[in-house]
Design an enzyme around this catalytic site. Structure first.
Site, PDB file in Angstrom:
ATOM      1  N   HIS A 113       0.835  -1.212   0.000  1.00 37.87           N
ATOM      2  CA  HIS A 113       0.000   0.000   0.000  1.00 37.87           C
ATOM      3  C   HIS A 113       0.871   1.263   0.000  1.00 37.87           C
ATOM      4  O   HIS A 113       0.692   2.160  -0.829  1.00 37.87           O
ATOM      5  CB  HIS A 113      -0.920  -0.022   1.227  1.00 37.87           C
ATOM      6  CG  HIS A 113      -1.778   1.196   1.382  1.00 37.87           C
ATOM      7  ND1 HIS A 113      -3.088   1.240   0.971  1.00 37.87           N
ATOM      8  CD2 HIS A 113      -1.515   2.438   1.861  1.00 37.87           C
ATOM      9  CE1 HIS A 113      -3.602   2.440   1.209  1.00 37.87           C
ATOM     10  NE2 HIS A 113      -2.655   3.191   1.751  1.00 37.87           N
ATOM     11  N   GLU A 114       1.818   1.317   0.926  1.00 36.02           N
ATOM     12  CA  GLU A 114       2.655   2.525   1.022  1.00 36.02           C
ATOM     13  C   GLU A 114       3.544   2.682  -0.206  1.00 36.02           C
ATOM     14  O   GLU A 114       3.763   3.792  -0.687  1.00 36.02           O
ATOM     15  CB  GLU A 114       3.495   2.501   2.306  1.00 36.02           C
ATOM     16  CG  GLU A 114       2.681   2.486   3.598  1.00 36.02           C
ATOM     17  CD  GLU A 114       1.655   3.608   3.700  1.00 36.02           C
ATOM     18  OE1 GLU A 114       1.828   4.665   3.055  1.00 36.02           O
ATOM     19  OE2 GLU A 114       0.649   3.424   4.420  1.00 36.02           O
ATOM     20  N   HIS A 150       1.602   4.142  -3.015  1.00 40.15           N
ATOM     21  CA  HIS A 150       1.547   5.612  -2.893  1.00 40.15           C
ATOM     22  C   HIS A 150       2.808   6.211  -3.519  1.00 40.15           C
ATOM     23  O   HIS A 150       2.739   7.147  -4.308  1.00 40.15           O
ATOM     24  CB  HIS A 150       1.480   6.044  -1.428  1.00 40.15           C
ATOM     25  CG  HIS A 150       0.104   6.036  -0.827  1.00 40.15           C
ATOM     26  ND1 HIS A 150      -1.001   6.558  -1.468  1.00 40.15           N
ATOM     27  CD2 HIS A 150      -0.338   5.604   0.384  1.00 40.15           C
ATOM     28  CE1 HIS A 150      -2.066   6.430  -0.671  1.00 40.15           C
ATOM     29  NE2 HIS A 150      -1.696   5.851   0.449  1.00 40.15           N
ATOM     30  N   HIS A 172      -5.723   7.049  -2.819  1.00 40.59           N
ATOM     31  CA  HIS A 172      -6.648   6.027  -2.330  1.00 40.59           C
ATOM     32  C   HIS A 172      -7.780   5.814  -3.329  1.00 40.59           C
ATOM     33  O   HIS A 172      -8.224   6.758  -3.989  1.00 40.59           O
ATOM     34  CB  HIS A 172      -7.205   6.439  -0.954  1.00 40.59           C
ATOM     35  CG  HIS A 172      -6.166   6.385   0.119  1.00 40.59           C
ATOM     36  ND1 HIS A 172      -5.957   7.395   1.026  1.00 40.59           N
ATOM     37  CD2 HIS A 172      -5.260   5.427   0.419  1.00 40.59           C
ATOM     38  CE1 HIS A 172      -4.969   7.053   1.844  1.00 40.59           C
ATOM     39  NE2 HIS A 172      -4.517   5.870   1.485  1.00 40.59           N
ATOM     40  N   TYR A 232     -10.056   2.492   1.418  1.00 40.58           N
ATOM     41  CA  TYR A 232     -10.355   2.602   2.853  1.00 40.58           C
ATOM     42  C   TYR A 232     -11.199   1.408   3.287  1.00 40.58           C
ATOM     43  O   TYR A 232     -11.922   0.804   2.486  1.00 40.58           O
ATOM     44  CB  TYR A 232     -11.235   3.823   3.123  1.00 40.58           C
ATOM     45  CG  TYR A 232     -10.579   5.173   3.272  1.00 40.58           C
ATOM     46  CD1 TYR A 232      -9.215   5.374   3.137  1.00 40.58           C
ATOM     47  CD2 TYR A 232     -11.372   6.280   3.575  1.00 40.58           C
ATOM     48  CE1 TYR A 232      -8.670   6.650   3.285  1.00 40.58           C
ATOM     49  CE2 TYR A 232     -10.834   7.548   3.718  1.00 40.58           C
ATOM     50  CZ  TYR A 232      -9.492   7.735   3.578  1.00 40.58           C
ATOM     51  OH  TYR A 232      -8.970   8.975   3.717  1.00 40.58           O
TER      52      TYR A 232
END
Ligand SMILES: *[C@@H]1O[C@H](CO)[C@@H](O)[C@H](O)[C@H]1NC(C)=O
Ligand SMILES: *[C@@H]1O[C@H](CO)[C@@H](O)[C@H](O)[C@H]1NC(C)=O
Length: 318
Positions: free
Chosen positions: A184-185, A188, A194, A243
């Site tokens: 996930h990071e 980014h 998101h 999310y």
């Protein structure tokens, strides 16, 4: 110098550095004058004066993978985990400047990570790299842009896209070192926002503002199509960038409700085919590649820079 000799020199020098470290004199731990210097980490993370950080390490370290929220929602930054250098800077996914050259992120791992943690971090990289042309490889002398992965007690966070020079991705050792969170990071850093900030998200999820913590409503902002693109791949409930239902909930009730029956959101375990299709479209390439893995202790050196202890993880020559 021949590459072999050069390697040997670097490794011996690294050993010397490590054994020399207990020296009381910090200056003794600086590299020799002719040693190539690590490009500056121009984007080390910025915490505004009103950032309330003292709760974060505890919240993050007490998170468990079975919790209803995603751990990166707890890091106290914009949308939980999006780092910016100041309130005004917003680097956007559609900005070609934010792309990584050769679809490659050179990385340096902070020395504090254990072998097991390094392995998990590599597994996160592998998930992204296995079926795409996107690559992670250890930093080499000469790289200007790179990600410095550190494990400090500030939660899980990353900038969005390439910032120019070194940029930090933080993976708090207690709480963030799970391969899905790592992926996930790193997505980014590769340029992903998101999923639920997509312009068309209202066709897919209902944002229940009644349940959102007051002051956190802007975490549910959408970005228009000039800022984010889905490259025609479409909305992905299962995205590792989505999310959870209870993100920023003030009362334990859902803040995000999928409009499609049975749709699951809040994946924190693995990337999806759609995540990878977007990454391929973004970088205009599709083939997968082998993970280039340097031995964990290959040419790692530590030296003082300012008041920071840095490790230079030198990759084998090409
Ligand atoms: C929004 O949340 C409130 C409080 O939990 C609930 O009463 C309401 O039904 C929710 N709205 C929708 C459309 O889900
Ligand atoms: C899209 O968002 C950007 C950044 O907020 C803004 O500058 C731009 O005017 C918006 N474009 C449209 C068409 O709304």
């Amino acid at each position: 110098m021949q590459p072999g000799l050069c390697q040997l020199f670097l490794v011996l020098y690294g050993l010397w550095m490590v054994t020399a470290r207990p020296s009381e004199d910090a200056a003794a731990a600086s590299p020799p004058d002719d040693f190539p210097s690590l490009p500056p980490i121009l984007h080390p993370g910025y915490f505004s004066p009103d950032y309330k950080g003292n709760m974060i390490p505890g919240l993050v370290s007490s998170w468990s993978p079975n919790d209803p929220t995603n751990v990166w929602e707890l890091s106290g930054l914009r949308e939980g985990d999006i780092m910016e250098d100041g309130p005004k800077s917003r680097n956007v996914v559609s900005d070609p400047e934010s792309l990584w050259a050769d679809a490659t992120i050179p990385y340096i791992l902070e020395p504090m990570f254990t072998d097991a943690e390094r392995k998990t971090i590599r597994e996160g990289m592998e998930m992204i790299q296995k079926d795409t042309c996107f690559k992670f490889r250890p930093f080499r002398i000469g790289d200007m842009d790179f990600v410095y992965i550190q494990g400090g007690p500030t939660g899980c966070w990353s900038y969005v896209g390439r910032q120019g020079g070194g940029q930090v991705v933080n993976l708090q050792r207690a709480g963030c070192v799970y391969k899905g969170v790592v992926a996930h990071e790193l997505l980014h850093a590769a340029g992903f926002f998101h999923q639920q900030s997509a312009a068309d998200r209202d066709e897919y999820v209902f944002v229940n503002y009644t349940n959102i913590q007051s002051g956190r409503e802007s975490n549910f902002d959408k970005y228009n199509e000039s800022v984010v693109s889905d490259f025609g791949v479409g909305y992905d409930y299962g995205s590792v960038m989505h999310y959870s239902r209870k993100a920023f909930s003030k009362n334990g009730e859902d803040t995000l409700v999928p409009l499609k029956d049975g749709a699951e959101i809040g994946n924190r375990d693995s990337v999806t085919d759609k995540d990878m299709a977007k990454l391929k479209a973004k970088y205009g390439c599709s083939e997968g590649s082998e993970v280039t893995e340097a031995p964990s202790n290959y040419g790692t050196m530590m030296f003082e820079a300012g008041n920071q202890l840095l490790s230079l993880f030198v990759a084998p020559p090409n």
